[in-house]
Design a protein around this motif. Structure first.
Motif, PDB file in Angstrom:
ATOM      1  N   PHE A  66       0.836  -1.205   0.000  1.00 59.66           N
ATOM      2  CA  PHE A  66       0.000   0.000   0.000  1.00 59.66           C
ATOM      3  C   PHE A  66       0.870   1.253   0.000  1.00 59.66           C
ATOM      4  CE2 PHE A  66      -2.299   3.376   2.211  1.00 59.66           C
ATOM      5  CZ  PHE A  66      -3.431   3.462   1.422  1.00 59.66           C
ATOM      6  N   ALA A  67       1.912   1.275   0.832  1.00 59.60           N
ATOM      7  CA  ALA A  67       2.791   2.443   0.918  1.00 59.60           C
ATOM      8  C   ALA A  67       3.514   2.680  -0.408  1.00 59.60           C
ATOM      9  CB  ALA A  67       3.797   2.259   2.047  1.00 59.60           C
ATOM     10  N   ILE A  68       3.991   1.606  -1.038  1.00 62.17           N
ATOM     11  CA  ILE A  68       4.668   1.746  -2.331  1.00 62.17           C
ATOM     12  C   ILE A  68       3.693   2.260  -3.389  1.00 62.17           C
ATOM     13  CG2 ILE A  68       5.763   0.443  -4.206  1.00 62.17           C
ATOM     14  CD1 ILE A  68       7.000  -1.333  -1.937  1.00 62.17           C
ATOM     15  N   GLY A  69       2.478   1.718  -3.383  1.00 62.53           N
ATOM     16  CA  GLY A  69       1.456   2.180  -4.331  1.00 62.53           C
ATOM     17  C   GLY A  69       1.121   3.652  -4.136  1.00 62.53           C
ATOM     18  N   GLN A  70       1.024   4.075  -2.878  1.00 61.64           N
ATOM     19  CA  GLN A  70       0.748   5.482  -2.589  1.00 61.64           C
ATOM     20  C   GLN A  70       1.887   6.376  -3.086  1.00 61.64           C
ATOM     21  OE1 GLN A  70      -2.547   5.631  -1.978  1.00 61.64           O
ATOM     22  NE2 GLN A  70      -2.264   6.901  -0.190  1.00 61.64           N
ATOM     23  N   ALA A  71       3.126   5.943  -2.879  1.00 63.07           N
ATOM     24  CA  ALA A  71       4.278   6.741  -3.309  1.00 63.07           C
ATOM     25  C   ALA A  71       4.320   6.849  -4.832  1.00 63.07           C
ATOM     26  CB  ALA A  71       5.572   6.126  -2.778  1.00 63.07           C
ATOM     27  N   ILE A  72       4.098   5.733  -5.525  1.00 66.94           N
ATOM     28  CA  ILE A  72       4.112   5.755  -6.993  1.00 66.94           C
ATOM     29  C   ILE A  72       2.990   6.651  -7.510  1.00 66.94           C
ATOM     30  CG2 ILE A  72       3.701   4.347  -9.053  1.00 66.94           C
ATOM     31  CD1 ILE A  72       5.181   2.061  -7.546  1.00 66.94           C
ATOM     32  N   ALA A  73       1.803   6.513  -6.946  1.00 63.43           N
ATOM     33  CA  ALA A  73       0.671   7.348  -7.371  1.00 63.43           C
ATOM     34  C   ALA A  73       0.964   8.821  -7.135  1.00 63.43           C
ATOM     35  CB  ALA A  73      -0.591   6.928  -6.643  1.00 63.43           C
ATOM     36  N   ALA A  74       1.599   9.144  -6.023  1.00 62.48           N
ATOM     37  CA  ALA A  74       1.926  10.543  -5.734  1.00 62.48           C
ATOM     38  C   ALA A  74       2.877  11.108  -6.779  1.00 62.48           C
ATOM     39  CB  ALA A  74       2.539  10.664  -4.341  1.00 62.48           C
TER      40      ALA A  74
END
Length: 108
Positions: A66-74
Motif C-alpha cells: 500500500f505504501a509503495i502504491g501510494q508513493a508511486i501514485a503521488a
C-alpha cells in the motif's frame, strides 16, 4: 456498486466544484480507505489460517505494498499536475477513466 459509487465521486469535481460537491466527493472517497483496510486484513487472515506469525508477515507485506502504491501514485499525479498546468480536472478525468475501466472489467 461500490466501484460505481467511487467512480461517480471521483468524477463529481469535473462537473461541479462547489463546496458541497467537493465535500460529498471527499467524504465518499475518504470512506473507502478504512473499509479497504478491514477487507485486506480479513483476506490476509483467511490466506494464513491459524498462524499468527504468518498473519503478521502478510499484514506487513500488505502495508508495504500500500505504501509503495501510494508513493508511486503521488509521483505520477504530481508529474501529471505539473505537465498539465496544474489542472485538477485532468486528474479527476483520469481517475474517472480508471474507475470506469474497473467497472467494465468486473462486469464480464
Amino acid at each position: 456498486l461500490s466501484q460505481m459509487l467511487q467512480t461517480i465521486a471521483v468524477l463529481l469535481p469535473v462537473f461541479s466544484t462547489t463546496p458541497l460537491s467537493l465535500l460529498i466527493s471527499s467524504v465518499i472517497i475518504g470512506s473507502f480507505v478504512p473499509g479497504s483496510v478491514v477487507l485486506t486484513m480479513g483476506r490476509a487472515h483467511e490466506l494464513t489460517p491459524g498462524s499468527h506469525t504468518a498473519q503478521t508477515i502478510a499484514w506487513g507485506r500488505c502495508t508495504a505494498a500500500f505504501a509503495i502504491g501510494q508513493a508511486i501514485a503521488a509521483y505520477v499525479y504530481s508529474a501529471l499536475f505539473d505537465n498539465f498546468g496544474e489542472g485538477y480536472i485532468t486528474i479527476f478525468i483520469i481517475g474517472g477513466i480508471v474507475g470506469g475501466a474497473l467497472l467494465a472489467s468486473n462486469s464480464f
